[in-house]
Design a protein around this motif. Structure first.
Motif: not given
Length: 307
Positions: A61-72
């Motif tokens: 998802l890091a490579r396929e999104t641009k703005r949103i934060r990502l986490g667990t």
């Protein structure tokens, strides 16, 4: 008030499904896409086609999104050695351009450990404390310096403490209901404290404990972000709420009591009650990942009122 989408892929989701939800999360203006870190379904669902790994998912998802934060919410401390986890998270942070956040917990679901041959130690909290010290210590060590750690559960010798995340400080999330050790750990390591699936009264009590622990540790209580994770079931009318509740195997009255359920106006009102006790971020647990209309409704009729 930040609204974040929180998914439970162990209940049954492919990477493509998660990608679709993450892209909708971004397109609809939500702040972040988070996922659980589990390898075994819970409850009566079949869990097909099987589990996906949290950090492999987030790397994609890091490579396929641009703005949103990502986490667990939350990475299980029992699943990964802390040195390896520090490398994984730093790499995904680089891959995302600095959009990663690490929620780290002790691990609790014994059955999934048995199912996949993962050791399930008796003393998990002490391990978690060492893991937090190691992960944050590796990231904060200056380039060219080495990191050493001699603990009860882990030892690191002459670690180059590489790679480094893109962010100067990867936000660390700690959460839970524990009355003593959890607030103390959050006060020492957390940028954000999250309480999952708790009433307003219990949340207020726990937020107070964390603030007090932070002050005792020499921090300001307001230095931390305070957040809640709550199941979402929103509908334009009673029939739509009932349909969405049935789709996730829950009762409407129970969801209204324990989550964010009902009309957009009802949900906005309840979010306001969480905001009044100090929450500035809500993780919306969305269990029916095929229902993108649900996300659109929350975006257009809940999130729009909050902003």
């Amino acid at each position: 008030m930040d609204l974040r989408i929180f998914t439970e892929p162990q209940q049954g989701a492919t990477y493509d499904t998660l990608l679709t939800v993450a892209k909708a999360t971004e397109d609809l203006g939500f702040d972040a896409f988070f996922r659980s870190d589990h390898y075994l379904r819970m409850g009566s669902v079949d869990g097909l086609p099987g589990p996906t790994d949290a950090w492999i998912t987030l790397a994609g998802l890091a490579r396929e999104t641009k703005r949103i934060r990502l986490g667990t919410l939350m990475t299980a401390g029992t699943f990964r050695l802390p040195g390896v986890l520090a490398i994984q998270v730093a790499q995904v942070d680089q891959m995302s351009g600095g959009r990663v956040e690490l929620g780290l917990g002790a691990g609790w679901f014994e059955d999934e450990h048995k199912a996949y041959g993962i050791p399930f130690p008796k003393e998990k909290f002490a391990r978690l404390e060492e893991q937090l010290e190691i992960v944050t210590g590796l990231w904060s060590t200056d380039v060219g310096q080495t990191f050493d750690f001699d603990g009860t559960h882990y030892r690191l010798t002459d670690s180059p403490a590489l790679p480094k995340p893109t962010q100067a400080k990867v936000p660390v999330l700690i959460g839970g209901h524990g009355a003593t050790r959890t607030p103390r750990l959050a006060a020492r390591y957390a940028d954000e404290f999250n309480i999952p699936f708790a009433s307003i009264e219990d949340s207020e009590r726990q937020f107070g404990r964390v603030r007090a622990a932070a002050e005792e540790a020499g921090r300001k209580g307001g230095d931390l972000v305070y957040s809640s994770a709550l199941v979402a079931c929103v509908g334009k009318d009673d029939a739509e709420v009932a349909r969405r509740a049935a789709a996730i195997g829950r009762e409407v009255d129970e969801l209204k009591a324990n989550g964010l359920a009902g009309s957009p106006a009802e949900v906005v009102d309840k979010i306001g009650r969480y905001e009044a006790i100090g929450a500035s971020r809500i993780y919306l647990q969305c269990l029916d990942l095929a229902d993108l209309d649900h996300l659109e409704l929350i975006s257009s009729q809940v999130q729009s009122q909050l902003s």
